[in-house]
Design an enzyme around this catalytic site. Structure first.
Site, PDB file in Angstrom:
ATOM      1  N   ARG A 195     -54.279 -83.493  10.358  1.00 47.84           N
ATOM      2  CA  ARG A 195     -55.141 -84.044   9.338  1.00 47.84           C
ATOM      3  C   ARG A 195     -55.431 -82.909   8.299  1.00 47.84           C
ATOM      4  NH1 ARG A 195     -60.083 -86.157  13.049  1.00 47.84           N
ATOM      5  NH2 ARG A 195     -60.480 -84.178  13.220  1.00 47.84           N
ATOM      6  N   ASP A 271     -72.060 -85.599  15.066  1.00 48.14           N
ATOM      7  CA  ASP A 271     -70.634 -84.666  15.127  1.00 48.14           C
ATOM      8  C   ASP A 271     -69.522 -85.570  14.611  1.00 48.14           C
ATOM      9  OD1 ASP A 271     -71.292 -85.975  17.732  1.00 48.14           O
ATOM     10  OD2 ASP A 271     -69.226 -85.568  18.099  1.00 48.14           O
TER      11      ASP A 271
HETATM   12  P1  AMP Z   1     -65.222 -87.290  19.936  1.00 54.59           P
HETATM   13  O1  AMP Z   1     -65.938 -88.586  20.676  1.00 54.59           O
HETATM   14  O2  AMP Z   1     -63.718 -87.749  19.891  1.00 54.59           O
HETATM   15  O3  AMP Z   1     -65.699 -87.483  18.545  1.00 54.59           O
HETATM   16  O4  AMP Z   1     -65.281 -86.265  20.698  1.00 54.59           O
HETATM   17  C1  AMP Z   1     -66.524 -85.650  21.132  1.00 54.59           C
HETATM   18  C2  AMP Z   1     -66.218 -84.446  21.646  1.00 54.59           C
HETATM   19  O5  AMP Z   1     -65.498 -84.145  22.645  1.00 54.59           O
HETATM   20  C3  AMP Z   1     -65.738 -83.317  20.654  1.00 54.59           C
HETATM   21  O6  AMP Z   1     -66.342 -82.077  20.907  1.00 54.59           O
HETATM   22  C4  AMP Z   1     -64.184 -83.257  20.936  1.00 54.59           C
HETATM   23  O7  AMP Z   1     -63.293 -82.276  20.488  1.00 54.59           O
HETATM   24  C5  AMP Z   1     -64.475 -83.401  22.416  1.00 54.59           C
HETATM   25  N1  AMP Z   1     -63.115 -84.200  22.858  1.00 54.59           N
HETATM   26  C6  AMP Z   1     -62.603 -85.338  22.993  1.00 54.59           C
HETATM   27  N2  AMP Z   1     -61.481 -85.587  23.739  1.00 54.59           N
HETATM   28  C7  AMP Z   1     -61.108 -84.353  24.102  1.00 54.59           C
HETATM   29  C8  AMP Z   1     -60.074 -83.661  25.012  1.00 54.59           C
HETATM   30  N3  AMP Z   1     -59.129 -84.926  25.428  1.00 54.59           N
HETATM   31  N4  AMP Z   1     -59.948 -82.767  25.339  1.00 54.59           N
HETATM   32  C9  AMP Z   1     -60.976 -81.519  24.728  1.00 54.59           C
HETATM   33  N5  AMP Z   1     -62.019 -82.156  24.000  1.00 54.59           N
HETATM   34  C10 AMP Z   1     -62.192 -83.477  23.713  1.00 54.59           C
HETATM   35 MG    MG Z   2     -65.443 -86.313  16.957  1.00 57.51          MG
END
Ligand code: AMP
Ligand code: MG
Length: 515
Positions: A195, A271
């Site tokens: 990205r 976030d």
């Molecule tokens: P998101 O809902 O994708 O915005 O993610 C929320 C949080 O979860 C962020 O801190 C992401 O980096 C973390 N996160 C989501 N999926 C994963 C994954 N497969 N492994 C590690 N961290 C994750």
């Molecule tokens: Mg996120």
């Protein structure tokens, strides 16, 4: 501490494709962790955006060897080259609740590359280059640091499609995949999307330091963000307040664009809110098909907190969370509140402009109009919702309605089969509104409308079809979608299937958060 007393930027990061600097580390060690990516076994370069590459003056790889080199680089496999990669720490409010520390759980910031021509790059001279899905980081919590192929295809396609629609967004340079198994609800395979964005800073970065009472670090982060992203307010007497105002002003038009193109983000947690006001983190997003203001694609959002109609209110809520985080530096609660309250006017102004353009109305002829445009727009939205008319088609066809209001196209009338009289009444009002225009002026409006109302958006069922094939190794449909969505306002021969509403048996356009 003012920025110029921080440690100077590191030397350029040597990377065979991109010269980069790692500017973020200037902030100090509490903001990030050194995190070399883990890469992917036997990576394959599957998708590439020549438009995104051009931002950085990059030539797309030519030939198999060059493509393989890209696959190795943009999977994170050349970890030695990415020795200066970092992941950053942030926190956030998720679904309205304080979630505490989060951070880049699967994102590696390789560094910043210089834009080839900042004028062609939204005015930004430096763009961060980030791998998503290249393995665990200190912020992965219980996650595996991976991203599955289906969600990576969606992020790649949607980033580039949104840009082409004129919506501020992070960009996608390329997608690399692998046979590496990844467990979600079932066994899937891993991919990495690279990205690009001038900054991946989120509201949550500020919340992290503020909630921890670390106000000196917070001040440094504010100074850094102002210097990097909003240099025009660098001399402000109250930089934190000036920053808040800038973020409010940047967020409002983005949300208005979402509403106008029928985009539902799906996870508007703090976030996932960009300090640039751009669209970031494509997860369970969706585009409206049949118009339902309460539509959200996210099956985890049973209350519809992040539904289409609620996005403006949620953006304001999130801006209040940012204001709260910045309050220790702003020092004046009323001023912080006032800054956020500017969101409503800024959003409405952008939304009025956007909907007027979609309906072929012009603000400067509003004064002579038989009724305010807002009434006409409101009743149009009510008619669409009552009829469950397809959002994209009903607007696209409106250009022909405006061109020839006496003979609207039958496909348009059919969208309102359930409410024919209501549609006829509304059409009569639109006709009255356009009464003073001759045929040439109406044709002119119709042409403008075709530049506001896309023919193609990344409809859920189209993405799903492309993903089903890609999971069998056939990326032809994903590549076709990428190609067509690059020019969403131009009707492209042979792509009628991509402009059509989903078939009735396509199933509801919903997704879980799993990615
Ligand atoms: P998101 O809902 O994708 O915005 O993610 C929320 C949080 O979860 C962020 O801190 C992401 O980096 C973390 N996160 C989501 N999926 C994963 C994954 N497969 N492994 C590690 N961290 C994750
Ligand atoms: Mg996120």
């Amino acid at each position: 501490m003012p920025l110029d007393t921080l440690t100077p930027p590191q030397a350029d990061v040597a990377h065979p494709v991109l010269a980069m600097r790692q500017d973020f580390t200037r902030l100090g060690s509490e903001f990030h962790s050194a995190t070399p990516p883990q890469g992917l076994p036997h990576p394959r370069l599957r998708m590439l955006s020549a438009d995104a590459a051009a931002l950085l003056g990059l030539q797309p790889p030519d030939g198999d060897d060059a493509r393989q080199r890209w696959a190795e680089l943009f999977s994170g496999n050349r970890a030695a080259l990415d020795a200066s990669a970092i992941s950053t720490v942030y926190a956030g409010h998720q679904f309205g609740n304080w979630a505490g520390q989060l951070g880049d759980g699967r994102a590696h910031l390789l560094g910043e590359a210089r834009a080839d021509d900042p004028r062609q790059a939204m005015g930004h001279a430096w763009w961060e280059v980030q791998l998503k899905g290249a393995g665990a980081t200190p912020y992965s919590r219980r996650g595996d640091g991976r991203a599955v192929l289906r969600s990576s295809i969606r992020e790649f396609l949607c980033s580039e499609a949104m840009h082409a629609l004129g919506v501020p967004t992070t960009r996608a340079l390329c997608l690399v995949d692998s046979d590496l198994p990844v467990r979600r609800e079932s066994l899937e395979t891993a991919a990495v999307v690279t990205r690009l964005s001038p900054s991946f800073l989120r509201f949550g970065h500020f919340e992290h330091f503020s909630h921890g009472g670390r106000h000196e670090a917070l001040r440094r982060l504010v100074d850094y963000t102002v210097a990097r992203l909003y240099p025009a307010v660098a001399e402000s007497a109250n930089p934190a307040l000036a920053l808040l105002r800038e973020v409010v002003a940047a967020t409002a038009p983005t949300i208005a664009r979402w509403q106008c193109v029928g985009f539902v983000h799906g996870v508007m947690n703090t976030d996932n809110m960009s300090m640039l006001g751009w669209t970031i983190d494509y997860g369970p997003f969706g585009f409206l098909d049949a118009f339902d203001p309460g539509y959200t694609p996210n099956t985890s959002d049973s209350w519809g907190r992040y539904a289409w109609a609620r996005q403006p209110a949620v953006a304001r809520w999130n801006l209040l969370a940012l204001a709260q985080a910045l309050l220790p530096l702003i020092g004046d609660e009323q001023a912080a509140r006032d800054a956020v309250e500017d969101f409503a006017d800024a959003f409405m102004a952008a939304m009025d402009r956007g909907m007027q353009a979609k309906l072929g109305l012009r603000a400067d002829d509003d004064a002579a109009a038989p009724e305010p445009d807002r009434d006409l727009v409101r009743d149009w939205l009510d008619l669409l919702a009552a009829s469950r008319a397809d959002w994209t088609l009903s607007h696209r066809l409106l250009a022909r309605v405006v061109e020839q209001p006496e003979a609207p196209p039958p496909q348009w009338l059919r969208l309102f089969d359930a409410w024919p009289q209501r549609a006829a009444d509304w059409l009569a009002r639109l006709r009255a509104r356009l009464h003073g225009l001759d045929a040439a002026a109406r044709a002119d409006r119709a042409r403008d409308m075709l530049r506001s109302n896309p023919c193609y958006v990344l409809r859920h069922h189209l993405g799903q079809q492309a993903i089903a094939l890609a999971r069998q190794g056939d990326f032809s449909e994903a590549l076709r979608l990428h190609r067509v969505l690059r020019k969403p306002f131009d009707e492209q021969p042979g792509c009628e299937d991509l402009a059509a509403a989903p078939p009735p048996d396509a199933g509801p356009p919903v997704l879980s958060c799993s990615s």
